[in-house]
Design a protein around this motif. Sequence first.
Motif, PDB file in Angstrom:
ATOM      1  N   GLN A   5       0.816  -1.207   0.000  1.00 22.06           N
ATOM      2  CA  GLN A   5       0.000   0.000   0.000  1.00 22.06           C
ATOM      3  C   GLN A   5       0.853   1.262   0.000  1.00 22.06           C
ATOM      4  O   GLN A   5       1.917   1.304   0.616  1.00 22.06           O
ATOM      5  CB  GLN A   5      -0.916   0.038   1.215  1.00 22.06           C
ATOM      6  CG  GLN A   5      -2.092  -0.888   1.093  1.00 22.06           C
ATOM      7  CD  GLN A   5      -3.120  -0.570   2.159  1.00 22.06           C
ATOM      8  OE1 GLN A   5      -2.769  -0.351   3.300  1.00 22.06           O
ATOM      9  NE2 GLN A   5      -4.379  -0.551   1.764  1.00 22.06           N
ATOM     10  N   ILE A   6       0.335   2.282  -0.647  1.00 22.32           N
ATOM     11  CA  ILE A   6       0.962   3.599  -0.590  1.00 22.32           C
ATOM     12  C   ILE A   6       0.732   4.159   0.808  1.00 22.32           C
ATOM     13  O   ILE A   6      -0.379   4.076   1.340  1.00 22.32           O
ATOM     14  CB  ILE A   6       0.364   4.527  -1.662  1.00 22.32           C
ATOM     15  CG1 ILE A   6       0.769   4.019  -3.048  1.00 22.32           C
ATOM     16  CG2 ILE A   6       0.799   5.970  -1.455  1.00 22.32           C
ATOM     17  CD1 ILE A   6       0.124   4.750  -4.187  1.00 22.32           C
ATOM     18  N   TYR A  13       8.630   7.011   8.646  1.00 22.70           N
ATOM     19  CA  TYR A  13       8.630   6.127   7.476  1.00 22.70           C
ATOM     20  C   TYR A  13      10.003   6.170   6.791  1.00 22.70           C
ATOM     21  O   TYR A  13      10.578   5.128   6.455  1.00 22.70           O
ATOM     22  CB  TYR A  13       7.519   6.580   6.539  1.00 22.70           C
ATOM     23  CG  TYR A  13       7.217   5.735   5.334  1.00 22.70           C
ATOM     24  CD1 TYR A  13       7.650   4.422   5.186  1.00 22.70           C
ATOM     25  CD2 TYR A  13       6.442   6.278   4.315  1.00 22.70           C
ATOM     26  CE1 TYR A  13       7.328   3.676   4.063  1.00 22.70           C
ATOM     27  CE2 TYR A  13       6.107   5.543   3.187  1.00 22.70           C
ATOM     28  CZ  TYR A  13       6.561   4.245   3.063  1.00 22.70           C
ATOM     29  OH  TYR A  13       6.240   3.513   1.948  1.00 22.70           O
ATOM     30  N   VAL A  14      10.552   7.370   6.628  1.00 23.17           N
ATOM     31  CA  VAL A  14      11.885   7.522   6.034  1.00 23.17           C
ATOM     32  C   VAL A  14      12.928   6.870   6.933  1.00 23.17           C
ATOM     33  O   VAL A  14      13.791   6.105   6.471  1.00 23.17           O
ATOM     34  CB  VAL A  14      12.205   9.008   5.791  1.00 23.17           C
ATOM     35  CG1 VAL A  14      13.656   9.205   5.365  1.00 23.17           C
ATOM     36  CG2 VAL A  14      11.249   9.600   4.752  1.00 23.17           C
ATOM     37  N   ARG A  15      12.869   7.138   8.228  1.00 24.44           N
ATOM     38  CA  ARG A  15      13.849   6.597   9.176  1.00 24.44           C
ATOM     39  C   ARG A  15      13.836   5.063   9.178  1.00 24.44           C
ATOM     40  O   ARG A  15      14.882   4.424   9.123  1.00 24.44           O
ATOM     41  CB  ARG A  15      13.572   7.137  10.583  1.00 24.44           C
ATOM     42  CG  ARG A  15      14.631   6.794  11.617  1.00 24.44           C
ATOM     43  CD  ARG A  15      14.389   7.474  12.962  1.00 24.44           C
ATOM     44  NE  ARG A  15      14.481   8.926  12.830  1.00 24.44           N
ATOM     45  CZ  ARG A  15      13.437   9.764  12.872  1.00 24.44           C
ATOM     46  NH1 ARG A  15      12.216   9.309  13.078  1.00 24.44           N
ATOM     47  NH2 ARG A  15      13.612  11.064  12.719  1.00 24.44           N
ATOM     48  N   GLU A  16      12.648   4.463   9.228  1.00 24.01           N
ATOM     49  CA  GLU A  16      12.577   2.997   9.251  1.00 24.01           C
ATOM     50  C   GLU A  16      13.083   2.402   7.937  1.00 24.01           C
ATOM     51  O   GLU A  16      13.695   1.331   7.938  1.00 24.01           O
ATOM     52  CB  GLU A  16      11.175   2.503   9.585  1.00 24.01           C
ATOM     53  CG  GLU A  16      10.150   2.651   8.504  1.00 24.01           C
ATOM     54  CD  GLU A  16       8.743   2.214   8.922  1.00 24.01           C
ATOM     55  OE1 GLU A  16       8.086   1.584   8.070  1.00 24.01           O
ATOM     56  OE2 GLU A  16       8.308   2.502  10.038  1.00 24.01           O
ATOM     57  N   THR A  17      12.872   3.098   6.827  1.00 25.78           N
ATOM     58  CA  THR A  17      13.377   2.618   5.536  1.00 25.78           C
ATOM     59  C   THR A  17      14.898   2.684   5.504  1.00 25.78           C
ATOM     60  O   THR A  17      15.558   1.734   5.063  1.00 25.78           O
ATOM     61  CB  THR A  17      12.766   3.425   4.377  1.00 25.78           C
ATOM     62  OG1 THR A  17      11.331   3.336   4.454  1.00 25.78           O
ATOM     63  CG2 THR A  17      13.232   2.905   3.033  1.00 25.78           C
ATOM     64  N   LEU A  18      15.478   3.782   5.989  1.00 25.07           N
ATOM     65  CA  LEU A  18      16.937   3.902   6.049  1.00 25.07           C
ATOM     66  C   LEU A  18      17.537   2.832   6.956  1.00 25.07           C
ATOM     67  O   LEU A  18      18.544   2.207   6.619  1.00 25.07           O
ATOM     68  CB  LEU A  18      17.336   5.300   6.544  1.00 25.07           C
ATOM     69  CG  LEU A  18      17.082   6.457   5.578  1.00 25.07           C
ATOM     70  CD1 LEU A  18      17.232   7.790   6.306  1.00 25.07           C
ATOM     71  CD2 LEU A  18      18.014   6.383   4.373  1.00 25.07           C
ATOM     72  N   GLU A 106       3.558  14.288  -2.065  1.00 22.33           N
ATOM     73  CA  GLU A 106       2.357  14.710  -1.347  1.00 22.33           C
ATOM     74  C   GLU A 106       1.277  13.635  -1.328  1.00 22.33           C
ATOM     75  O   GLU A 106       0.527  13.515  -0.357  1.00 22.33           O
ATOM     76  CB  GLU A 106       1.807  15.983  -1.997  1.00 22.33           C
ATOM     77  CG  GLU A 106       0.627  16.577  -1.286  1.00 22.33           C
ATOM     78  CD  GLU A 106       0.230  17.914  -1.874  1.00 22.33           C
ATOM     79  OE1 GLU A 106      -0.791  18.453  -1.411  1.00 22.33           O
ATOM     80  OE2 GLU A 106       0.908  18.425  -2.770  1.00 22.33           O
ATOM     81  N   GLN A 107       1.202  12.830  -2.380  1.00 23.50           N
ATOM     82  CA  GLN A 107       0.164  11.800  -2.464  1.00 23.50           C
ATOM     83  C   GLN A 107       0.541  10.514  -1.748  1.00 23.50           C
ATOM     84  O   GLN A 107      -0.224   9.556  -1.757  1.00 23.50           O
ATOM     85  CB  GLN A 107      -0.146  11.510  -3.938  1.00 23.50           C
ATOM     86  CG  GLN A 107      -0.658  12.714  -4.697  1.00 23.50           C
ATOM     87  CD  GLN A 107      -1.911  13.296  -4.072  1.00 23.50           C
ATOM     88  OE1 GLN A 107      -2.846  12.588  -3.707  1.00 23.50           O
ATOM     89  NE2 GLN A 107      -1.930  14.605  -3.927  1.00 23.50           N
ATOM     90  N   GLY A 108       1.728  10.494  -1.128  1.00 27.39           N
ATOM     91  CA  GLY A 108       2.195   9.295  -0.448  1.00 27.39           C
ATOM     92  C   GLY A 108       3.151   8.526  -1.341  1.00 27.39           C
ATOM     93  O   GLY A 108       3.423   8.920  -2.478  1.00 27.39           O
ATOM     94  N   ILE A 109       3.664   7.395  -0.804  1.00 27.72           N
ATOM     95  CA  ILE A 109       4.652   6.633  -1.561  1.00 27.72           C
ATOM     96  C   ILE A 109       4.605   5.166  -1.183  1.00 27.72           C
ATOM     97  O   ILE A 109       4.416   4.814  -0.016  1.00 27.72           O
ATOM     98  CB  ILE A 109       6.069   7.225  -1.388  1.00 27.72           C
ATOM     99  CG1 ILE A 109       7.055   6.515  -2.310  1.00 27.72           C
ATOM    100  CG2 ILE A 109       6.498   7.217   0.071  1.00 27.72           C
ATOM    101  CD1 ILE A 109       8.370   7.235  -2.467  1.00 27.72           C
ATOM    102  N   HIS A 110       4.789   4.333  -2.174  1.00 31.99           N
ATOM    103  CA  HIS A 110       4.860   2.888  -2.012  1.00 31.99           C
ATOM    104  C   HIS A 110       6.197   2.538  -1.347  1.00 31.99           C
ATOM    105  O   HIS A 110       7.220   3.142  -1.664  1.00 31.99           O
ATOM    106  CB  HIS A 110       4.762   2.243  -3.398  1.00 31.99           C
ATOM    107  CG  HIS A 110       4.760   0.771  -3.381  1.00 31.99           C
ATOM    108  ND1 HIS A 110       5.916   0.031  -3.315  1.00 31.99           N
ATOM    109  CD2 HIS A 110       3.738  -0.112  -3.418  1.00 31.99           C
ATOM    110  CE1 HIS A 110       5.619  -1.238  -3.319  1.00 31.99           C
ATOM    111  NE2 HIS A 110       4.301  -1.365  -3.381  1.00 31.99           N
TER     112      HIS A 110
END
Length: 137
Positions: A5-6, A13-18, A106-110
């Motif tokens: 899901q987007i 979200y950025v921190r957990e991805t890094l 702005e619309q979110g990201i997968h």
Amino acid sequence: MTETQIRPLTQEYVRETLKGFGLTVLTDPDGDSLVILGDERLQAHALMIFAVDRGKVLSYLGQVENVFLDENTALLKANQWNDERRWPRAFVRKGKLHLDYHWDLEQGIHPGLLRDLLLGVIMGTGKFLLWLEGMEA
């Protein structure tokens, strides 16, 4: 299970991805994610900041450290990089080399796309450091 899901863009979200890349992720006073990128073969390293502006724009700013160039040489290097490559953009501010890139999300990201974007700019920064020290064409 793969998340499909987007999701809204957030600093967490950025921190957990890094962190998913196995990186040590610090947090600056503004709550932005900070990663120090270096290579034992290199003198230079980069302080990489990933900021989220009101859940709309993901910004990357890299500050190149431990490089000793006069301002004119730094500007020539930045221009050469930008002429030959696309990402990240290089520029000189107050005599120091910087890198940046910005995404409107702005619309979110997968999750897979966020991983690809972040990994691309991290790898691009690594290539810049190698190139700067003459270790990559």
